[in-house]
Design a protein around this motif. Structure first.
Motif, PDB file in Angstrom:
ATOM      1  N   ILE A  31       0.832  -1.200   0.000  1.00 43.66           N
ATOM      2  CA  ILE A  31       0.000   0.000   0.000  1.00 43.66           C
ATOM      3  C   ILE A  31       0.869   1.253   0.000  1.00 43.66           C
ATOM      4  CG2 ILE A  31      -1.714   1.317   1.316  1.00 43.66           C
ATOM      5  CD1 ILE A  31      -2.752  -1.381   2.373  1.00 43.66           C
ATOM      6  N   GLY A  32       1.957   1.224   0.768  1.00 49.88           N
ATOM      7  CA  GLY A  32       2.811   2.398   0.902  1.00 49.88           C
ATOM      8  C   GLY A  32       3.475   2.820  -0.388  1.00 49.88           C
ATOM      9  N   ILE A  33       3.903   1.865  -1.227  1.00 48.97           N
ATOM     10  CA  ILE A  33       4.615   2.221  -2.450  1.00 48.97           C
ATOM     11  C   ILE A  33       3.691   2.829  -3.505  1.00 48.97           C
ATOM     12  CG2 ILE A  33       6.486   0.561  -2.146  1.00 48.97           C
ATOM     13  CD1 ILE A  33       5.003  -1.366  -3.951  1.00 48.97           C
ATOM     14  N   GLU A  34       2.384   2.858  -3.238  1.00 47.85           N
ATOM     15  CA  GLU A  34       1.482   3.541  -4.145  1.00 47.85           C
ATOM     16  C   GLU A  34       1.640   5.055  -4.050  1.00 47.85           C
ATOM     17  OE1 GLU A  34      -2.425   2.172  -3.253  1.00 47.85           O
ATOM     18  OE2 GLU A  34      -2.060   0.115  -3.964  1.00 47.85           O
ATOM     19  N   SER A 208       2.145  14.701  -2.388  1.00 44.71           N
ATOM     20  CA  SER A 208       2.141  14.346  -0.976  1.00 44.71           C
ATOM     21  C   SER A 208       1.653  12.906  -0.792  1.00 44.71           C
ATOM     22  CB  SER A 208       1.218  15.300  -0.202  1.00 44.71           C
ATOM     23  OG  SER A 208       1.045  14.856   1.134  1.00 44.71           O
ATOM     24  N   PRO A 209       2.303  12.136   0.096  1.00 40.35           N
ATOM     25  CA  PRO A 209       1.846  10.767   0.342  1.00 40.35           C
ATOM     26  C   PRO A 209       0.402  10.694   0.816  1.00 40.35           C
ATOM     27  CG  PRO A 209       4.027  11.105   1.252  1.00 40.35           C
ATOM     28  CD  PRO A 209       3.525  12.458   0.850  1.00 40.35           C
ATOM     29  N   GLY A 210      -0.101  11.794   1.345  1.00 37.79           N
ATOM     30  CA  GLY A 210      -1.476  11.800   1.811  1.00 37.79           C
ATOM     31  C   GLY A 210      -1.653  11.079   3.133  1.00 37.79           C
ATOM     32  N   LEU A 211      -2.885  11.058   3.610  1.00 40.44           N
ATOM     33  CA  LEU A 211      -3.168  10.446   4.905  1.00 40.44           C
ATOM     34  C   LEU A 211      -2.826   8.957   4.904  1.00 40.44           C
ATOM     35  CD1 LEU A 211      -4.315  10.651   7.758  1.00 40.44           C
ATOM     36  CD2 LEU A 211      -6.604  10.227   6.799  1.00 40.44           C
ATOM     37  N   SER A 212      -3.220   8.236   3.846  1.00 41.84           N
ATOM     38  CA  SER A 212      -2.966   6.794   3.804  1.00 41.84           C
ATOM     39  C   SER A 212      -1.474   6.501   3.789  1.00 41.84           C
ATOM     40  CB  SER A 212      -3.634   6.176   2.575  1.00 41.84           C
ATOM     41  OG  SER A 212      -3.080   6.708   1.378  1.00 41.84           O
ATOM     42  N   GLY A 213      -0.698   7.302   3.053  1.00 43.28           N
ATOM     43  CA  GLY A 213       0.740   7.091   2.988  1.00 43.28           C
ATOM     44  C   GLY A 213       1.407   7.304   4.329  1.00 43.28           C
ATOM     45  N   TRP A 214       1.000   8.347   5.064  1.00 35.84           N
ATOM     46  CA  TRP A 214       1.598   8.607   6.372  1.00 35.84           C
ATOM     47  C   TRP A 214       1.129   7.593   7.414  1.00 35.84           C
ATOM     48  CZ3 TRP A 214       5.805  11.126   7.002  1.00 35.84           C
ATOM     49  CH2 TRP A 214       6.143  12.167   6.139  1.00 35.84           C
ATOM     50  N   VAL A 216       0.443   4.424   6.768  1.00 38.62           N
ATOM     51  CA  VAL A 216       1.241   3.229   6.506  1.00 38.62           C
ATOM     52  C   VAL A 216       2.644   3.397   7.069  1.00 38.62           C
ATOM     53  CG1 VAL A 216       2.382   1.924   4.672  1.00 38.62           C
ATOM     54  CG2 VAL A 216      -0.050   2.427   4.503  1.00 38.62           C
ATOM     55  N   MET A 217       3.230   4.589   6.879  1.00 41.48           N
ATOM     56  CA  MET A 217       4.565   4.848   7.411  1.00 41.48           C
ATOM     57  C   MET A 217       4.575   4.707   8.929  1.00 41.48           C
ATOM     58  SD  MET A 217       7.734   5.570   6.934  1.00 41.48           S
ATOM     59  CE  MET A 217       7.797   6.132   5.221  1.00 41.48           C
ATOM     60  N   ALA A 218       3.571   5.265   9.586  1.00 44.36           N
ATOM     61  CA  ALA A 218       3.493   5.182  11.042  1.00 44.36           C
ATOM     62  C   ALA A 218       3.338   3.726  11.486  1.00 44.36           C
ATOM     63  CB  ALA A 218       2.317   6.012  11.553  1.00 44.36           C
ATOM     64  N   TYR A 219       2.554   2.956  10.741  1.00 41.15           N
ATOM     65  CA  TYR A 219       2.351   1.547  11.086  1.00 41.15           C
ATOM     66  C   TYR A 219       3.658   0.768  10.965  1.00 41.15           C
ATOM     67  CZ  TYR A 219       0.458  -3.207  10.993  1.00 41.15           C
ATOM     68  OH  TYR A 219       0.195  -4.512  11.270  1.00 41.15           O
ATOM     69  N   LEU A 220       4.395   1.006   9.878  1.00 42.01           N
ATOM     70  CA  LEU A 220       5.655   0.298   9.670  1.00 42.01           C
ATOM     71  C   LEU A 220       6.697   0.686  10.715  1.00 42.01           C
ATOM     72  CD1 LEU A 220       5.916   0.452   5.769  1.00 42.01           C
ATOM     73  CD2 LEU A 220       5.516  -1.585   7.169  1.00 42.01           C
TER      74      LEU A 220
END
Length: 299
Positions: A31-34, A208-214, A216-220
């Motif tokens: 999901i993050g690499i999107e 911007s990575p957007g909410l979903s990107g951040w 996912v980053m926080a989860y990882l």
């Protein structure tokens, strides 16, 4: 809460972290690499996680690593995280399904036994059987449509498993910092290497990575890199090593299930057969450990 009751709850939570959280990181990367460039995402992840863990360990009174320890941790961080995790991230970016990537990484115990020969380790007949069976599983995996559609991704994910295994064996002979400080140093060095690779390869954030990107980053960072690792260290101290490393059997199945349910990934007959063969091989390799280990005494 009484200690006797709290102890089983901690064990359950730790096993959940290893089985489910580590298994779910493959989908999180997918999901993050999107929205994130692959090397940049991995670099930012380990830089943040390493900084948090390093600061926490220093706050707890852990000594500052020596230059010799930094060099050792840097080499292991480069192999395990920069090449291993970075390779998986690039493979998924190249089109390899998250579940298939997890299946390939499940071959790490096979490579670990093979690389152990370089240091004079002798494998049992059961372990050699597991290695041969695992090689059959890897061959089946490469017959699947997913890896055939992405030869570069197939090479990357096998390379990632091999470098992780080599680094794991080599780490036993290097003067690493003690405890979680070793992981913190490894993450910091790997994060720097991955960010340098991102810059050299010309990766750029076009939006911007957007909410979903951040998220996912926080989860990882929090769960994939800090919580799961701490759980692994806790289990190593409280259960048999073979039980602590049993996540190798479970992560592929978790990753495949999550990829099918939430990312619309398809696993063909070859990948399904490969999963059964590879997991069976890892079980064969683990059997001698289960037989040799004594139950942990309870206080």
């Amino acid at each position: 809460m009484p200690a006797a009751r709290r102890f089983p709850l901690l064990l359950i939570g730790a096993f959940f972290a290893l089985y489910v959280i580590w298994g779910s990181t493959y989908l999180a990367i997918r999901i993050g690499i999107e929205t994130w460039p692959p090397l940049m995402m991995a670099g930012v992840r380990f830089t943040i996680a390493g900084s948090i863990l390093f600061a926490f360990m220093r706050f707890r009174g852990a000594p500052m690593p020596t230059w010799k320890q930094w060099k050792a941790a840097g080499m292991i961080g480069f192999l395990l995280l920069a090449c291993g995790n970075g390779g998986v991230t690039l493979a998924e970016h190249a089109g390899v399904a998250s579940g298939v990537a997890a299946l390939a990484v499940a071959s790490v115990p096979l490579f670990t036994l093979l690389f152990g020969l370089f240091w004079g380790h002798r494998n049992t007949g059961l372990e050699w059987a597991g290695i041969l069976l695992g090689l059959v599983g890897i061959s089946l995996l490469n017959l699947g449509s997913n890896l055939q559609a992405s030869p570069m991704g197939a090479a990357l994910v096998i390379f990632a498993a091999a470098t992780w295994a080599f680094g794991s064996v080599w780490s036993r002979y290097l003067p690493l910092p003690s405890g979680p400080m070793a992981s913190a140093c490894e993450m910091l060095v790997a994060g720097a290497v991955l960010l340098l690779g991102s810059f050299v390869s010309g990766e750029r954030v076009t939006q911007s990575p957007g909410l979903s990107g951040w998220l996912v980053m926080a989860y990882l960072v929090v769960f994939g890199s800090i919580v799961a690792f701490s759980s692994y260290m806790y289990l190593l101290k409280n259960v048999r090593p073979a039980a602590a490393t049993s996540y190798c059997y479970v992560n592929p199945a978790v990753a495949v299930l999550l990829g099918v349910l939430f990312a619309g990934e398809h696993i063909g007959w070859a990948e399904g057969a490969a999963m059964a063969v590879i997991i069976s091989a890892v079980v064969l390799i683990g059997l001698p450990q289960w037989r040799k280990q004594k139950p942990v005494e309870k206080g």
